[in-house]
Design a protein around this motif. Structure first.
Motif, PDB file in Angstrom:
ATOM      1  N   ALA A  20     -15.774  -4.356   4.752  1.00 61.17           N
ATOM      2  CA  ALA A  20     -15.114  -5.201   5.743  1.00 61.17           C
ATOM      3  C   ALA A  20     -14.076  -4.459   6.583  1.00 61.17           C
ATOM      4  O   ALA A  20     -13.893  -4.781   7.753  1.00 61.17           O
ATOM      5  N   ILE A  21     -13.394  -3.494   5.974  1.00 55.53           N
ATOM      6  CA  ILE A  21     -12.331  -2.772   6.673  1.00 55.53           C
ATOM      7  C   ILE A  21     -12.819  -1.363   6.967  1.00 55.53           C
ATOM      8  O   ILE A  21     -13.244  -0.645   6.072  1.00 55.53           O
ATOM      9  N   GLN A  22     -12.733  -0.979   8.210  1.00 52.98           N
ATOM     10  CA  GLN A  22     -13.257   0.320   8.626  1.00 52.98           C
ATOM     11  C   GLN A  22     -12.190   1.410   8.520  1.00 52.98           C
ATOM     12  O   GLN A  22     -11.573   1.798   9.502  1.00 52.98           O
ATOM     13  N   ILE A  23     -11.956   1.878   7.293  1.00 54.60           N
ATOM     14  CA  ILE A  23     -11.107   3.048   7.084  1.00 54.60           C
ATOM     15  C   ILE A  23     -11.828   3.976   6.122  1.00 54.60           C
ATOM     16  O   ILE A  23     -12.747   3.558   5.404  1.00 54.60           O
ATOM     17  N   ARG A  24     -11.416   5.233   6.132  1.00 55.00           N
ATOM     18  CA  ARG A  24     -12.130   6.245   5.361  1.00 55.00           C
ATOM     19  C   ARG A  24     -12.126   5.955   3.860  1.00 55.00           C
ATOM     20  O   ARG A  24     -13.168   6.014   3.205  1.00 55.00           O
ATOM     21  N   THR A  25     -10.961   5.682   3.307  1.00 60.13           N
ATOM     22  CA  THR A  25     -10.887   5.370   1.878  1.00 60.13           C
ATOM     23  C   THR A  25     -10.106   4.075   1.687  1.00 60.13           C
ATOM     24  O   THR A  25      -9.121   3.827   2.371  1.00 60.13           O
ATOM     25  N   ILE A  26     -10.560   3.293   0.749  1.00 64.90           N
ATOM     26  CA  ILE A  26      -9.891   2.032   0.413  1.00 64.90           C
ATOM     27  C   ILE A  26      -8.985   2.311  -0.794  1.00 64.90           C
ATOM     28  O   ILE A  26      -9.418   2.933  -1.768  1.00 64.90           O
ATOM     29  N   PRO A  27      -7.737   1.869  -0.738  1.00 64.30           N
ATOM     30  CA  PRO A  27      -6.826   2.099  -1.865  1.00 64.30           C
ATOM     31  C   PRO A  27      -7.322   1.445  -3.156  1.00 64.30           C
ATOM     32  O   PRO A  27      -8.011   0.430  -3.135  1.00 64.30           O
ATOM     33  N   ARG A  28      -6.957   2.048  -4.287  1.00 64.39           N
ATOM     34  CA  ARG A  28      -7.222   1.480  -5.606  1.00 64.39           C
ATOM     35  C   ARG A  28      -6.398   0.208  -5.749  1.00 64.39           C
ATOM     36  O   ARG A  28      -5.229   0.185  -5.386  1.00 64.39           O
ATOM     37  N   LEU A  29      -6.983  -0.849  -6.272  1.00 54.76           N
ATOM     38  CA  LEU A  29      -6.308  -2.145  -6.360  1.00 54.76           C
ATOM     39  C   LEU A  29      -5.702  -2.359  -7.745  1.00 54.76           C
ATOM     40  O   LEU A  29      -6.361  -2.121  -8.760  1.00 54.76           O
ATOM     41  N   GLN A  30      -4.464  -2.829  -7.757  1.00 56.62           N
ATOM     42  CA  GLN A  30      -3.782  -3.221  -8.991  1.00 56.62           C
ATOM     43  C   GLN A  30      -3.227  -4.619  -8.755  1.00 56.62           C
ATOM     44  O   GLN A  30      -2.359  -4.800  -7.906  1.00 56.62           O
ATOM     45  N   PHE A  31      -3.736  -5.591  -9.488  1.00 58.75           N
ATOM     46  CA  PHE A  31      -3.277  -6.961  -9.316  1.00 58.75           C
ATOM     47  C   PHE A  31      -2.087  -7.216 -10.226  1.00 58.75           C
ATOM     48  O   PHE A  31      -2.100  -6.839 -11.396  1.00 58.75           O
ATOM     49  N   ARG A  32      -1.057  -7.851  -9.670  1.00 60.19           N
ATOM     50  CA  ARG A  32       0.145  -8.169 -10.426  1.00 60.19           C
ATOM     51  C   ARG A  32       0.522  -9.620 -10.172  1.00 60.19           C
ATOM     52  O   ARG A  32       0.438 -10.103  -9.047  1.00 60.19           O
ATOM     53  N   TYR A  33       0.959 -10.271 -11.237  1.00 58.39           N
ATOM     54  CA  TYR A  33       1.397 -11.662 -11.112  1.00 58.39           C
ATOM     55  C   TYR A  33       2.778 -11.685 -10.472  1.00 58.39           C
ATOM     56  O   TYR A  33       3.693 -10.990 -10.888  1.00 58.39           O
ATOM     57  N   ASP A  34       2.941 -12.482  -9.443  1.00 59.96           N
ATOM     58  CA  ASP A  34       4.193 -12.568  -8.693  1.00 59.96           C
ATOM     59  C   ASP A  34       4.971 -13.797  -9.156  1.00 59.96           C
ATOM     60  O   ASP A  34       4.542 -14.926  -8.923  1.00 59.96           O
ATOM     61  N   GLU A  35       6.086 -13.566  -9.811  1.00 60.92           N
ATOM     62  CA  GLU A  35       6.876 -14.657 -10.369  1.00 60.92           C
ATOM     63  C   GLU A  35       7.943 -15.176  -9.408  1.00 60.92           C
ATOM     64  O   GLU A  35       8.699 -16.064  -9.769  1.00 60.92           O
ATOM     65  N   THR A  36       8.010 -14.656  -8.195  1.00 66.55           N
ATOM     66  CA  THR A  36       9.090 -15.044  -7.295  1.00 66.55           C
ATOM     67  C   THR A  36       9.031 -16.517  -6.921  1.00 66.55           C
ATOM     68  O   THR A  36      10.071 -17.174  -6.841  1.00 66.55           O
ATOM     69  N   SER A  37       7.846 -17.069  -6.693  1.00 62.89           N
ATOM     70  CA  SER A  37       7.768 -18.480  -6.316  1.00 62.89           C
ATOM     71  C   SER A  37       8.140 -19.379  -7.496  1.00 62.89           C
ATOM     72  O   SER A  37       8.822 -20.391  -7.315  1.00 62.89           O
ATOM     73  N   VAL A  38       7.719 -19.003  -8.698  1.00 62.99           N
ATOM     74  CA  VAL A  38       8.068 -19.780  -9.886  1.00 62.99           C
ATOM     75  C   VAL A  38       9.572 -19.725 -10.108  1.00 62.99           C
ATOM     76  O   VAL A  38      10.224 -20.742 -10.359  1.00 62.99           O
ATOM     77  N   ARG A  39      10.127 -18.525  -9.972  1.00 66.57           N
ATOM     78  CA  ARG A  39      11.573 -18.347 -10.149  1.00 66.57           C
ATOM     79  C   ARG A  39      12.342 -19.114  -9.069  1.00 66.57           C
ATOM     80  O   ARG A  39      13.377 -19.723  -9.343  1.00 66.57           O
ATOM     81  N   GLY A  40      11.833 -19.118  -7.861  1.00 68.29           N
ATOM     82  CA  GLY A  40      12.465 -19.861  -6.780  1.00 68.29           C
ATOM     83  C   GLY A  40      12.496 -21.353  -7.059  1.00 68.29           C
ATOM     84  O   GLY A  40      13.491 -22.027  -6.774  1.00 68.29           O
TER      85      GLY A  40
ATOM     86  N   VAL B  24       0.858  -1.185   0.000  1.00 63.92           N
ATOM     87  CA  VAL B  24       0.000   0.000   0.000  1.00 63.92           C
ATOM     88  C   VAL B  24       0.895   1.236   0.000  1.00 63.92           C
ATOM     89  O   VAL B  24       1.865   1.300   0.766  1.00 63.92           O
ATOM     90  N   SER B  25       0.567   2.202  -0.834  1.00 61.99           N
ATOM     91  CA  SER B  25       1.342   3.435  -0.870  1.00 61.99           C
ATOM     92  C   SER B  25       1.183   4.177   0.460  1.00 61.99           C
ATOM     93  O   SER B  25       0.200   3.980   1.181  1.00 61.99           O
ATOM     94  N   ARG B  26       2.137   5.040   0.754  1.00 60.66           N
ATOM     95  CA  ARG B  26       2.117   5.737   2.044  1.00 60.66           C
ATOM     96  C   ARG B  26       0.884   6.607   2.215  1.00 60.66           C
ATOM     97  O   ARG B  26       0.377   6.782   3.320  1.00 60.66           O
ATOM     98  N   ASP B  27       0.385   7.158   1.097  1.00 62.01           N
ATOM     99  CA  ASP B  27      -0.808   8.011   1.183  1.00 62.01           C
ATOM    100  C   ASP B  27      -2.113   7.207   1.126  1.00 62.01           C
ATOM    101  O   ASP B  27      -3.197   7.780   1.114  1.00 62.01           O
ATOM    102  N   LEU B  28      -2.005   5.878   1.094  1.00 68.38           N
ATOM    103  CA  LEU B  28      -3.145   4.955   1.072  1.00 68.38           C
ATOM    104  C   LEU B  28      -4.043   5.143  -0.159  1.00 68.38           C
ATOM    105  O   LEU B  28      -5.216   4.794  -0.130  1.00 68.38           O
ATOM    106  N   ALA B  29      -3.477   5.667  -1.248  1.00 65.48           N
ATOM    107  CA  ALA B  29      -4.269   5.893  -2.450  1.00 65.48           C
ATOM    108  C   ALA B  29      -4.315   4.665  -3.356  1.00 65.48           C
ATOM    109  O   ALA B  29      -5.298   4.447  -4.050  1.00 65.48           O
ATOM    110  N   SER B  30      -3.246   3.870  -3.355  1.00 68.07           N
ATOM    111  CA  SER B  30      -3.214   2.700  -4.240  1.00 68.07           C
ATOM    112  C   SER B  30      -2.547   1.528  -3.539  1.00 68.07           C
ATOM    113  O   SER B  30      -1.768   1.705  -2.605  1.00 68.07           O
ATOM    114  N   ALA B  31      -2.867   0.355  -4.031  1.00 67.67           N
ATOM    115  CA  ALA B  31      -2.298  -0.873  -3.472  1.00 67.67           C
ATOM    116  C   ALA B  31      -1.972  -1.836  -4.608  1.00 67.67           C
ATOM    117  O   ALA B  31      -2.790  -2.040  -5.507  1.00 67.67           O
ATOM    118  N   LYS B  32      -0.786  -2.396  -4.557  1.00 68.80           N
ATOM    119  CA  LYS B  32      -0.389  -3.439  -5.498  1.00 68.80           C
ATOM    120  C   LYS B  32      -0.592  -4.775  -4.792  1.00 68.80           C
ATOM    121  O   LYS B  32      -0.063  -5.004  -3.719  1.00 68.80           O
TER     122      LYS B  32
END
Length: 136
Positions: free
Chosen positions: A85-105, A42-50
């Motif tokens: 579900a989460i009680q905060i004023r604004t929910i960050p924008r969601l960006q889904f990314r494929y995580d290749e670390t386990s495959v690479r591992g 989550v970004s420090r300003d809580l605007a976006s989340a990867k």
């Protein structure tokens, strides 16, 4: 000194737990298989989340791309469900990314196993050659 937890870290942890349940229960797209959420940044300003995910048992790049498209199209819906579900004023924008670390591992682990096996067989060959030299 105890580690200081920033608000973004606490929000990311709550989002990771909640998203794993929401994707399993609420996203009903047949193109989407089993999804593991590895991390949420989550970004420090809580605007976006990867949201870093892996797809269980999926190796085909075309199916991975399709699944990622499904998740990114469902991001708005998931964000609205997170807001309930989460009680905060604004929910960050969601960006889904494929995580290749386990495959690479896994690939690196297989290479290490292959190198160790090769080293053992090379060492065994040398030991066998030395045994023959001692008898002469």
């Amino acid at each position: 000194m105890a580690r200081e937890f920033h608000r973004a870290d606490r929000v990311a942890d709550a989002m990771r737990r909640e998203l794993s349940q929401l994707i399993q229960r609420e996203v009903r797209d047949p193109r989407l298989g089993m999804v593991n959420i590895n991390d949420v940044e989550v970004s420090r300003d809580l605007a976006s989340a990867k949201v870093f995910v892996t797809l269980v048992g999926e190796d085909d790049p075309a199916k991975i791309k399709t699944s990622m498209d499904v998740l990114n199209k469902a991001a708005g819906f998931l964000r609205s469900q997170l807001a309930r579900a989460i009680q905060i004023r604004t929910i960050p924008r969601l960006q889904f990314r494929y995580d290749e670390t386990s495959v690479r591992g896994q690939e690196l682990s297989a290479l290490i196993d292959k190198a160790v096996q090769s080293d053992r067989s090379h060492h065994d060959d040398e030991a066998g050659d030395n045994d023959g030299d001692d008898k002469e």
